[in-house]
Design a protein around this motif. Structure first.
Motif, PDB file in Angstrom:
ATOM      1  N   THR A  78       0.843  -1.197   0.000  1.00 31.01           N
ATOM      2  CA  THR A  78       0.000   0.000   0.000  1.00 31.01           C
ATOM      3  C   THR A  78       0.877   1.244   0.000  1.00 31.01           C
ATOM      4  N   ALA A  79       0.323   2.325  -0.538  1.00 25.72           N
ATOM      5  CA  ALA A  79       1.046   3.596  -0.562  1.00 25.72           C
ATOM      6  C   ALA A  79       0.055   4.739  -0.431  1.00 25.72           C
ATOM      7  N   VAL A 101      -3.656  14.475   2.705  1.00 26.44           N
ATOM      8  CA  VAL A 101      -3.651  13.106   2.206  1.00 26.44           C
ATOM      9  C   VAL A 101      -4.505  13.057   0.942  1.00 26.44           C
ATOM     10  N   TYR A 102      -3.935  12.502  -0.126  1.00 20.75           N
ATOM     11  CA  TYR A 102      -4.661  12.438  -1.393  1.00 20.75           C
ATOM     12  C   TYR A 102      -5.307  11.068  -1.552  1.00 20.75           C
ATOM     13  N   GLY A 103      -6.620  11.091  -1.777  1.00 21.28           N
ATOM     14  CA  GLY A 103      -7.394   9.862  -1.819  1.00 21.28           C
ATOM     15  C   GLY A 103      -7.208   9.056  -3.093  1.00 21.28           C
ATOM     16  N   PRO A 104      -7.794   7.866  -3.159  1.00 22.12           N
ATOM     17  CA  PRO A 104      -7.569   6.965  -4.289  1.00 22.12           C
ATOM     18  C   PRO A 104      -8.086   7.488  -5.620  1.00 22.12           C
ATOM     19  N   GLU A 105      -9.028   8.448  -5.610  1.00 24.83           N
ATOM     20  CA  GLU A 105      -9.524   9.005  -6.865  1.00 24.83           C
ATOM     21  C   GLU A 105      -8.661  10.159  -7.371  1.00 24.83           C
ATOM     22  N   PRO A 164      -4.057  15.876  11.130  1.00 26.73           N
ATOM     23  CA  PRO A 164      -3.362  16.842  11.976  1.00 26.73           C
ATOM     24  C   PRO A 164      -2.094  16.243  12.558  1.00 26.73           C
ATOM     25  N   ALA A 165      -1.269  17.089  13.123  1.00 26.77           N
ATOM     26  CA  ALA A 165       0.026  16.649  13.650  1.00 26.77           C
ATOM     27  C   ALA A 165      -0.131  15.518  14.661  1.00 26.77           C
ATOM     28  N   GLU A 166      -1.172  15.585  15.469  1.00 25.81           N
ATOM     29  CA  GLU A 166      -1.353  14.565  16.503  1.00 25.81           C
ATOM     30  C   GLU A 166      -1.833  13.229  15.939  1.00 25.81           C
ATOM     31  N   SER A 167      -2.163  13.194  14.652  1.00 22.20           N
ATOM     32  CA  SER A 167      -2.637  11.942  14.046  1.00 22.20           C
ATOM     33  C   SER A 167      -1.678  11.397  12.990  1.00 22.20           C
ATOM     34  N   LEU A 168      -0.470  11.922  12.935  1.00 24.30           N
ATOM     35  CA  LEU A 168       0.473  11.462  11.924  1.00 24.30           C
ATOM     36  C   LEU A 168       0.806   9.977  12.057  1.00 24.30           C
ATOM     37  N   ASP A 169       0.645   9.434  13.250  1.00 28.98           N
ATOM     38  CA  ASP A 169       0.967   8.020  13.436  1.00 28.98           C
ATOM     39  C   ASP A 169       0.079   7.111  12.589  1.00 28.98           C
ATOM     40  N   ARG A 170      -1.025   7.634  12.085  1.00 27.91           N
ATOM     41  CA  ARG A 170      -1.886   6.839  11.222  1.00 27.91           C
ATOM     42  C   ARG A 170      -1.200   6.496   9.898  1.00 27.91           C
ATOM     43  N   LEU A 171      -0.169   7.263   9.540  1.00 34.55           N
ATOM     44  CA  LEU A 171       0.550   6.981   8.305  1.00 34.55           C
ATOM     45  C   LEU A 171       1.304   5.655   8.368  1.00 34.55           C
ATOM     46  N   ASP A 172       1.540   5.145   9.566  1.00 38.50           N
ATOM     47  CA  ASP A 172       2.215   3.853   9.689  1.00 38.50           C
ATOM     48  C   ASP A 172       1.370   2.710   9.141  1.00 38.50           C
ATOM     49  N   ALA A 173       0.102   2.997   8.816  1.00 34.99           N
ATOM     50  CA  ALA A 173      -0.748   1.973   8.199  1.00 34.99           C
ATOM     51  C   ALA A 173      -0.333   1.692   6.760  1.00 34.99           C
ATOM     52  N   ALA A 174       0.456   2.604   6.169  1.00 41.38           N
ATOM     53  CA  ALA A 174       0.890   2.434   4.787  1.00 41.38           C
ATOM     54  C   ALA A 174       2.250   1.757   4.715  1.00 41.38           C
ATOM     55  N   ASP A 175       2.447   0.944   3.697  1.00 41.54           N
ATOM     56  CA  ASP A 175       3.765   0.360   3.466  1.00 41.54           C
ATOM     57  C   ASP A 175       4.741   1.419   2.965  1.00 41.54           C
ATOM     58  N   VAL A 176       4.219   2.360   2.167  1.00 40.06           N
ATOM     59  CA  VAL A 176       5.050   3.428   1.606  1.00 40.06           C
ATOM     60  C   VAL A 176       4.302   4.740   1.731  1.00 40.06           C
ATOM     61  N   VAL A 177       5.019   5.781   2.142  1.00 37.26           N
ATOM     62  CA  VAL A 177       4.489   7.142   2.128  1.00 37.26           C
ATOM     63  C   VAL A 177       5.222   7.904   1.033  1.00 37.26           C
ATOM     64  N   VAL A 178       4.465   8.508   0.131  1.00 32.69           N
ATOM     65  CA  VAL A 178       5.034   9.297  -0.947  1.00 32.69           C
ATOM     66  C   VAL A 178       4.802  10.764  -0.615  1.00 32.69           C
ATOM     67  N   ALA A 179       5.875  11.486  -0.328  1.00 36.08           N
ATOM     68  CA  ALA A 179       5.779  12.896   0.054  1.00 36.08           C
ATOM     69  C   ALA A 179       6.111  13.770  -1.152  1.00 36.08           C
ATOM     70  N   VAL A 180       5.120  14.499  -1.648  1.00 39.04           N
ATOM     71  CA  VAL A 180       5.352  15.389  -2.780  1.00 39.04           C
ATOM     72  C   VAL A 180       5.537  16.803  -2.252  1.00 39.04           C
ATOM     73  N   ALA A 219      -7.130   1.586   5.833  1.00 42.25           N
ATOM     74  CA  ALA A 219      -7.226   2.230   7.145  1.00 42.25           C
ATOM     75  C   ALA A 219      -7.240   3.750   7.062  1.00 42.25           C
ATOM     76  N   LEU A 220      -6.879   4.317   5.916  1.00 46.35           N
ATOM     77  CA  LEU A 220      -6.829   5.776   5.791  1.00 46.35           C
ATOM     78  C   LEU A 220      -7.987   6.335   4.967  1.00 46.35           C
ATOM     79  N   ARG A 221      -8.897   5.491   4.537  1.00 49.69           N
ATOM     80  CA  ARG A 221      -9.991   5.978   3.694  1.00 49.69           C
ATOM     81  C   ARG A 221     -10.850   7.011   4.411  1.00 49.69           C
ATOM     82  N   ASP A 222     -11.013   6.875   5.716  1.00 46.73           N
ATOM     83  CA  ASP A 222     -11.856   7.839   6.428  1.00 46.73           C
ATOM     84  C   ASP A 222     -11.179   9.199   6.583  1.00 46.73           C
TER      85      ASP A 222
END
Length: 341
Positions: free
Chosen positions: A213-214, A227-231, A262-278, A248-251
């Protein structure tokens, strides 16, 4: 880049209507497209054609000679199909008619630059009409019904198919819609097939993408991320490589095609195998120095791919031209990040 819609006020609508009446006898200060505009002859039996789309069908009764690209990404598709449009709506740099992925095809031609069709389409309509188009494409735009009716008085105006939301038209559907409108449906389908084969080749050469996942993000000034959604085009781009959006990030996608963590919820990014930062105006540097981000498992394990602003902008609008160019810039960093899992 975020795309937003803009509705014409009554005053602006009146101004545009005036521009329609004077187009034939004078040009606006912005100038008109040069004589290099070109359109290949249509395929046998391809014109006339009726296209189904939002608002009302568009009927193209004769082969177009001058095509204005009003939608973001539309000019890329036209260029790939052999058309030199009279206008172009850029999305990497709003003041440039050329980008690395289309510069060779544009060459010395000088299409009129419509710098803000995503946020203020009404302001760009008079410039497009001043180029005397006999076909207008606005698949990568979100005109109001009044704007569509106004444009249609000048030339057949091609919009997105009705089943897609604004800014969320897959590149495949955009290519077929535009290709059909200009009388090149077979070429459009062939180009789609070639690009899909190109993406299949990327997946075959990078088996580490399979089953991973990414999520694509941009750091926000508040310490969180968009966060940019699947569409969204950026997510569509990585999906072409075989990476899927984390369930896990669809919501987190709350505003059409993107949302905020928000900053306090960044730990949710650990649900992804890869984070792509543009990047966006230095946002990647801020992300790298943000302790709340750097202590995430995804960051500590090297599973973040940092991409430039230009690459991120190109990802936002996948086209026949941006897809191969972006791949040359992005597949390497993504493959390294995915291989760290």
């Amino acid at each position: 880049m975020r795309l937003h819609t803009h509705r014409l006020s009554g005053l602006l609508l009146a101004l545009v209507a005036t521009a329609l009446m004077v187009t034939s006898c004078s040009a606006p200060d912005e100038g008109v497209a040069d004589d290099s505009a070109r359109v290949p002859a249509p395929e046998a039996g391809a014109i006339p054609v009726t296209l189904q789309q939002v608002y009302a069908p568009a009927v193209v009764e004769k082969a177009p000679q001058r095509i204005a690209a009003l939608g973001v990404g539309d000019a890329d598709t036209l260029l790939a199909l052999g058309v030199m449009p009279t206008t172009i709506a850029p999305f990497a740099d709003p003041d440039q008619s050329k980008a690395p992925w289309n510069a060779e095809l544009i060459g010395d031609s000088q299409p009129v630059v419509l710098s803000n069709t995503s946020a203020a389409l009404g302001n760009e309509i008079p410039k497009a009409l001043a180029t005397s188009p006999d076909l207008i494409t606005a698949v990568g735009a979100d005109p109001t019904r009044d704007q569509f009716d106004l444009l249609s008085k000048t030339a057949p105006t091609i919009l997105r198919p009705a089943q897609y939301k604004p800014w969320q038209v897959p590149w495949t559907a955009q290519t077929i819609q535009i290709g059909t409108a200009i009388g090149q449906p077979d070429l459009a389908r062939r180009k789609v097939g070639e690009t899909e084969s190109f993406l299949a080749g990327i997946r075959a050469k990078n088996p580490q993408f399979a089953g991973k996942t990414a999520v694509v993000v941009t750091a926000s000034p508040t310490g969180g991320v968009s966060v940019y959604g699947p569409e969204d085009g950026r997510a569509q781009t990585v999906a072409g490589y075989g990476l899927t959006f984390p369930t896990a990030l669809r919501d987190a996608i709350t505003s059409g095609f993107y949302g905020e963590l928000p900053a306090e919820s960044l730990d949710r990014l650990d649900a992804a195998d890869v984070v792509v930062a543009v990047d966006w105006e230095g946002s990647n540097d801020k992300l790298r120095s943000n302790p709340a981000f750097t202590r995430l498992e995804v960051a500590r394990s090297g599973r973040v791919a940092y991409l430039s602003q230009e690459v991120g902008s190109a990802m936002s609008v996948p086209t026949l031209l941006t897809i191969p160019w972006v791949a040359g810039e992005a597949v390497g960093p993504l493959a390294e990040a995915a291989g760290s899992r």
